[in-house]
Scaffold this motif. Structure first.
Motif, PDB file in Angstrom:
ATOM      1  N   GLU A 115      22.509  -0.963  63.152  1.00  0.00           N
ATOM      2  CA  GLU A 115      21.262  -0.227  62.916  1.00  0.00           C
ATOM      3  C   GLU A 115      21.094   0.142  61.445  1.00  0.00           C
ATOM      4  OE1 GLU A 115      23.482   0.707  65.438  1.00  0.00           O
ATOM      5  OE2 GLU A 115      22.318  -0.419  66.918  1.00  0.00           O
ATOM      6  N   SER A 116      22.155   0.639  60.820  1.00  0.00           N
ATOM      7  CA  SER A 116      22.025   1.049  59.423  1.00  0.00           C
ATOM      8  C   SER A 116      21.824  -0.153  58.497  1.00  0.00           C
ATOM      9  CB  SER A 116      23.234   1.870  58.969  1.00  0.00           C
ATOM     10  OG  SER A 116      24.393   1.073  58.872  1.00  0.00           O
ATOM     11  N   LEU A 117      22.268  -1.329  58.913  1.00  0.00           N
ATOM     12  CA  LEU A 117      22.091  -2.535  58.109  1.00  0.00           C
ATOM     13  C   LEU A 117      20.738  -3.200  58.345  1.00  0.00           C
ATOM     14  CD1 LEU A 117      25.657  -4.093  58.370  1.00  0.00           C
ATOM     15  CD2 LEU A 117      24.672  -2.847  56.447  1.00  0.00           C
ATOM     16  N   SER A 118      19.945  -2.670  59.277  1.00  0.00           N
ATOM     17  CA  SER A 118      18.643  -3.277  59.580  1.00  0.00           C
ATOM     18  C   SER A 118      17.742  -3.293  58.345  1.00  0.00           C
ATOM     19  CB  SER A 118      17.959  -2.562  60.741  1.00  0.00           C
ATOM     20  OG  SER A 118      17.625  -1.233  60.387  1.00  0.00           O
ATOM     21  N   LEU A 119      17.872  -2.326  57.475  1.00  0.00           N
ATOM     22  CA  LEU A 119      17.101  -2.288  56.232  1.00  0.00           C
ATOM     23  C   LEU A 119      17.253  -3.601  55.465  1.00  0.00           C
ATOM     24  CD1 LEU A 119      15.602  -0.810  53.873  1.00  0.00           C
ATOM     25  CD2 LEU A 119      17.866  -0.046  53.140  1.00  0.00           C
ATOM     26  N   PHE A 120      18.465  -4.109  55.393  1.00  0.00           N
ATOM     27  CA  PHE A 120      18.736  -5.313  54.616  1.00  0.00           C
ATOM     28  C   PHE A 120      18.227  -6.578  55.308  1.00  0.00           C
ATOM     29  CE2 PHE A 120      21.889  -2.131  53.440  1.00  0.00           C
ATOM     30  CZ  PHE A 120      21.617  -2.029  52.079  1.00  0.00           C
ATOM     31  N   ARG A 121      18.116  -6.542  56.614  1.00  0.00           N
ATOM     32  CA  ARG A 121      17.583  -7.695  57.354  1.00  0.00           C
ATOM     33  C   ARG A 121      16.067  -7.790  57.224  1.00  0.00           C
ATOM     34  NH1 ARG A 121      21.230  -5.554  61.023  1.00  0.00           N
ATOM     35  NH2 ARG A 121      19.570  -4.815  62.369  1.00  0.00           N
ATOM     36  N   LEU A 122      15.416  -6.697  56.848  1.00  0.00           N
ATOM     37  CA  LEU A 122      13.959  -6.666  56.747  1.00  0.00           C
ATOM     38  C   LEU A 122      13.431  -7.018  55.363  1.00  0.00           C
ATOM     39  CD1 LEU A 122      13.339  -3.387  58.774  1.00  0.00           C
ATOM     40  CD2 LEU A 122      13.053  -5.747  59.565  1.00  0.00           C
ATOM     41  N   LEU A 123      14.299  -7.127  54.375  1.00  0.00           N
ATOM     42  CA  LEU A 123      13.857  -7.384  53.008  1.00  0.00           C
ATOM     43  C   LEU A 123      13.194  -8.749  52.893  1.00  0.00           C
ATOM     44  CD1 LEU A 123      16.922  -6.040  51.000  1.00  0.00           C
ATOM     45  CD2 LEU A 123      14.718  -4.918  51.357  1.00  0.00           C
ATOM     46  N   GLU A 124      12.136  -8.793  52.098  1.00  0.00           N
ATOM     47  CA  GLU A 124      11.440 -10.046  51.796  1.00  0.00           C
ATOM     48  C   GLU A 124      11.363 -10.200  50.293  1.00  0.00           C
ATOM     49  OE1 GLU A 124      10.311 -12.545  53.611  1.00  0.00           O
ATOM     50  OE2 GLU A 124      10.944 -11.640  55.487  1.00  0.00           O
ATOM     51  N   PRO A 125      11.729 -11.313  49.735  1.00  0.00           N
ATOM     52  CA  PRO A 125      12.299 -12.467  50.414  1.00  0.00           C
ATOM     53  C   PRO A 125      13.684 -12.123  50.962  1.00  0.00           C
ATOM     54  CG  PRO A 125      12.392 -12.776  48.035  1.00  0.00           C
ATOM     55  CD  PRO A 125      11.641 -11.490  48.289  1.00  0.00           C
TER      56      PRO A 125
END
Length: 88
Positions: free
Chosen positions: A18-28
């Motif tokens: 959950e806390s790493l979800s921020l990094f999965r949402l980054l674009e690009p």
């Protein structure tokens, strides 16, 4: 693009899927996530690391001082990299 985001993690124990979800949402999308776990390298749950790999993001876990140096090196190579840093 270069940006700074607040990551609501106070300790390596708070690092989770959950806390790493921020990094999965980054674009690009980033290809490498460098995690600095404070004064020393801490082990993260293997399932958490596996979930990031399944999303196409390699994770490098280091103490925060070395994580900063690694992040700067990868940025200099123009890699798609992000850093999650916990102060020492």
């Amino acid at each position: 693009p270069r940006s700074i985001l607040q990551w609501n993690v106070g300790s390596y124990r708070d690092i989770s899927h959950e806390s790493l979800s921020l990094f999965r949402l980054l674009e690009p999308q980033i290809e490498i996530l460098v995690l600095g776990t404070g004064d020393r390298v801490e082990r993260l749950h293997p399932a958490t690391l596996k979930q990031m790999r399944e999303c196409g993001i390699a994770v490098e876990v280091q103490d925060t001082a070395n994580a900063c140096a690694t992040f700067n090196f990868l940025m200099n190579e123009r890699r798609m990299v992000a850093a999650g840093l916990i102060p020492p």
